[in-house]
Scaffold this motif. Structure first.
Motif, PDB file in Angstrom:
ATOM      1  N   LEU A  82       0.824  -1.207   0.000  1.00 36.26           N
ATOM      2  CA  LEU A  82       0.000   0.000   0.000  1.00 36.26           C
ATOM      3  C   LEU A  82       0.860   1.260   0.000  1.00 36.26           C
ATOM      4  O   LEU A  82       0.565   2.230  -0.708  1.00 36.26           O
ATOM      5  CB  LEU A  82      -0.937   0.007   1.203  1.00 36.26           C
ATOM      6  N   LEU A  83       1.925   1.255   0.797  1.00 36.16           N
ATOM      7  CA  LEU A  83       2.835   2.402   0.775  1.00 36.16           C
ATOM      8  C   LEU A  83       3.491   2.544  -0.593  1.00 36.16           C
ATOM      9  O   LEU A  83       3.666   3.654  -1.110  1.00 36.16           O
ATOM     10  CB  LEU A  83       3.905   2.247   1.858  1.00 36.16           C
ATOM     11  N   ASP A  84       3.865   1.411  -1.189  1.00 36.19           N
ATOM     12  CA  ASP A  84       4.412   1.470  -2.547  1.00 36.19           C
ATOM     13  C   ASP A  84       3.390   2.068  -3.509  1.00 36.19           C
ATOM     14  O   ASP A  84       3.720   2.907  -4.354  1.00 36.19           O
ATOM     15  CB  ASP A  84       4.804   0.061  -3.012  1.00 36.19           C
ATOM     16  N   GLY A 103       8.776   9.295   2.696  1.00 37.65           N
ATOM     17  CA  GLY A 103      10.045   8.652   3.015  1.00 37.65           C
ATOM     18  C   GLY A 103      10.133   8.264   4.470  1.00 37.65           C
ATOM     19  O   GLY A 103      10.632   7.186   4.813  1.00 37.65           O
ATOM     20  N   ALA A 104       9.640   9.129   5.347  1.00 39.00           N
ATOM     21  CA  ALA A 104       9.648   8.807   6.777  1.00 39.00           C
ATOM     22  C   ALA A 104       8.773   7.591   7.064  1.00 39.00           C
ATOM     23  O   ALA A 104       9.086   6.773   7.940  1.00 39.00           O
ATOM     24  CB  ALA A 104       9.161  10.009   7.582  1.00 39.00           C
ATOM     25  N   ALA A 105       7.677   7.439   6.323  1.00 40.47           N
ATOM     26  CA  ALA A 105       6.808   6.281   6.514  1.00 40.47           C
ATOM     27  C   ALA A 105       7.514   4.998   6.082  1.00 40.47           C
ATOM     28  O   ALA A 105       7.407   3.960   6.752  1.00 40.47           O
ATOM     29  CB  ALA A 105       5.507   6.461   5.738  1.00 40.47           C
ATOM     30  N   PHE A 106       8.232   5.051   4.962  1.00 43.83           N
ATOM     31  CA  PHE A 106       8.998   3.879   4.546  1.00 43.83           C
ATOM     32  C   PHE A 106      10.072   3.528   5.565  1.00 43.83           C
ATOM     33  O   PHE A 106      10.303   2.347   5.859  1.00 43.83           O
ATOM     34  CB  PHE A 106       9.628   4.118   3.171  1.00 43.83           C
ATOM     35  N   ASP A 107      10.739   4.536   6.106  1.00 44.66           N
ATOM     36  CA  ASP A 107      11.750   4.275   7.131  1.00 44.66           C
ATOM     37  C   ASP A 107      11.117   3.649   8.374  1.00 44.66           C
ATOM     38  O   ASP A 107      11.680   2.735   8.981  1.00 44.66           O
ATOM     39  CB  ASP A 107      12.471   5.571   7.507  1.00 44.66           C
ATOM     40  N   ALA A 108       9.924   4.139   8.754  1.00 46.58           N
ATOM     41  CA  ALA A 108       9.235   3.582   9.920  1.00 46.58           C
ATOM     42  C   ALA A 108       8.823   2.139   9.662  1.00 46.58           C
ATOM     43  O   ALA A 108       8.913   1.285  10.554  1.00 46.58           O
ATOM     44  CB  ALA A 108       8.010   4.433  10.261  1.00 46.58           C
ATOM     45  N   LEU A 109       8.365   1.860   8.442  1.00 46.07           N
ATOM     46  CA  LEU A 109       7.984   0.484   8.111  1.00 46.07           C
ATOM     47  C   LEU A 109       9.203  -0.433   8.116  1.00 46.07           C
ATOM     48  O   LEU A 109       9.134  -1.573   8.614  1.00 46.07           O
ATOM     49  CB  LEU A 109       7.302   0.456   6.743  1.00 46.07           C
TER      50      LEU A 109
END
Length: 456
Positions: free
Chosen positions: A197-199, A265-271
């Motif tokens: 979903l993030l992708d 980007g911060a969300a990807f880092d958190a994931l």
């Protein structure tokens, strides 16, 4: 076609947990050497051993000689609805892997029985409520009673059925149930489900970018080189590849575009962090007591503080990205950005896609509620002996629950972006209804949800 995943106690991934839980893969038991060693060592222990020769919780100082299976019977008292079979199966996969890691002292004869249950579709009837992030006691006790034949397994969602059995002994009781496999199962499913979903959110944002001719200047390499967060660079690079460079009518766009690499980007880092933490715990011997080096080590490795903190951060990051999605949606309702009739209507005064904002903000509000940090809570139980809780269980449940509202926010943005591009006479091959007149848009939103995987 299903594939076999060999569990060895050290290499299980969130993606693999998801595949097995959904029935897309089967499990095979790898080397049992570590489990065998812990079991042999546990049978030779002397002196008090928590949960084996003593009671548990505030009864830790009470000697118990013939505890038998009363411990799992007394702890199988969950409440609420039964969890989905997918989640219960994820729990079994992780507990099987953890026992293979060694350190529990559980009889390794249970390992092929658990694998058979997983592969043949048997799951324990686990109820939703009963854990606070210090051990999924009710869920794993229920699984233990299924193994002993005292509680029927579930199969095919509705049919209680007698399934595989194994004669757990009283000394297996606490070692089998004292783990966070249910919490970690939910967390693994959440991480595996949120990544696509993030992708997809980047691909959807690219559609909005085209709809309003947003500037690609914030994506350029010198900007990324000036602030070296890995997620930010990853998002900017992907967006550059999706967009055709061109002039923008504006010097600076709203934050929904200009700050997208930073927020997403911060969300990807958190994931990435959450997945790393969950993967570490799935492949750890987080047992209490830990059987290692010929003795029992009493410890607090069962505590889910790392998981809870990582999942709290992940849910907060999702809210940030969803908020930017609604911001981009708002720009597409505004003629100043699209050059079109307000709300992407087909004629002045019509409502067009206005309702998308209401739907998206409803879903965003749900995400905000789910993002409330569980790590601010506390608990004092068992006559004050257990005086803290991690609530990783609740963090994992909340992460699972974010998938639907996050998907709906993205779907609303996609419907608007496709509509705007078509009204501007631009080719757009997203398979959504091309009609522009006022009409119910619920089917459009659902159709957009189904095509989101293509944007990942």
């Amino acid at each position: 076609m299903t594939t076999d995943i060999t569990l060895d106690g050290t290499t299980l991934t969130c993606e693999q947990v998801g595949a097995v839980a959904r029935g897309e893969a089967r499990v095979a038991v790898g080397s049992t050497a570590a489990a065998q060693a812990a079991w042999r060592a546990s049978s030779q222990l002397h002196g008090p051993v928590y949960g084996r020769t003593t009671g548990v919780g505030a009864n830790k100082d009470v000697a118990v000689h013939e505890q038998g299976l009363d411990l799992v019977r007394s702890h199988a008292g969950g409440a609420g609805p039964l969890v989905e079979e997918e989640r219960a199966r994820a729990m079994l996969v992780i507990r099987l892997n953890q026992i293979l890691r060694g350190g529990s002292g559980v009889n390794p004869g249970v390992l092929p029985v658990l694998a058979y249950a997983i592969n043949e579709g048997f799951t324990p009837p686990v109820r939703l409520y009963g854990a606070i992030g210090t051990g999924d006691l009710t869920a794993l006790s229920t699984a233990a009673l299924c193994l002993t034949g005292e509680v029927p397994w579930r199969r095919a969602s509705w049919s209680p059925e007698q399934g595989p059995s194994f004669a757990l002994s009283g000394s297996d009781a606490l070692p089998f149930m004292s783990a966070n496999a249910m919490t970690l199962g939910d967390a693994a499913l959440a991480c595996a489900g949120l990544r696509p979903l993030l992708d997809a959110s980047i691909g959807v944002a690219a559609q909005s970018w085209r709809a309003v001719d947003a500037s690609d200047e914030p994506l350029e390499q010198p900007v990324q080189d000036a602030r070296r967060h890995p997620g930010q660079a990853r998002v900017a690079t992907r967006l550059r590849r999706l967009l055709v460079p061109g002039p923008s009518p504006r010097l600076q766009d709203p934050y929904g575009y200009r700050a997208l690499p930073q927020v997403h980007g911060a969300a990807f880092d958190a994931l990435d962090t959450a997945e790393q933490v969950v993967t570490t715990d799935m492949n750890s011997a987080a047992e209490n007591p830990l059987i290692a080096g010929g003795r029992a080590w009493h410890n607090g490795n069962f505590h889910t503080a790392p998981v809870a903190l990582a999942l709290d951060a992940l849910r907060a990051a999702l809210v940030q990205t969803a908020s930017l999605s609604t911001a981009r949606l708002a720009t597409m309702m505004e003629p100043a950005y699209t050059g079109l009739i307000p709300f992407l209507a087909d004629r002045p005064g019509a409502s067009g896609a206005l309702i998308l904002e209401y739907v998206a903000y409803d879903a965003l509000a749900t995400l905000r509620n789910l993002a409330a940090p569980v790590t601010l809570g506390g608990a004092v139980l068992s006559r004050s002996v257990e005086d803290h809780a991690g609530f990783g269980t609740q963090a994992a449940r909340a992460c699972l629950a974010t998938r639907e509202p996050y998907e709906i926010v993205l779907a609303c943005e996609l419907v608007a972006a496709v509509r705007a591009q078509r009204q501007r006479g631009r080719s757009c091959d997203v398979p959504l209804d091309p009609r522009m007149q006022d009409r119910p848009l619920d089917a459009d939103i659902e159709a957009a949800r189904t095509v989101l995987p293509a944007f990942a």
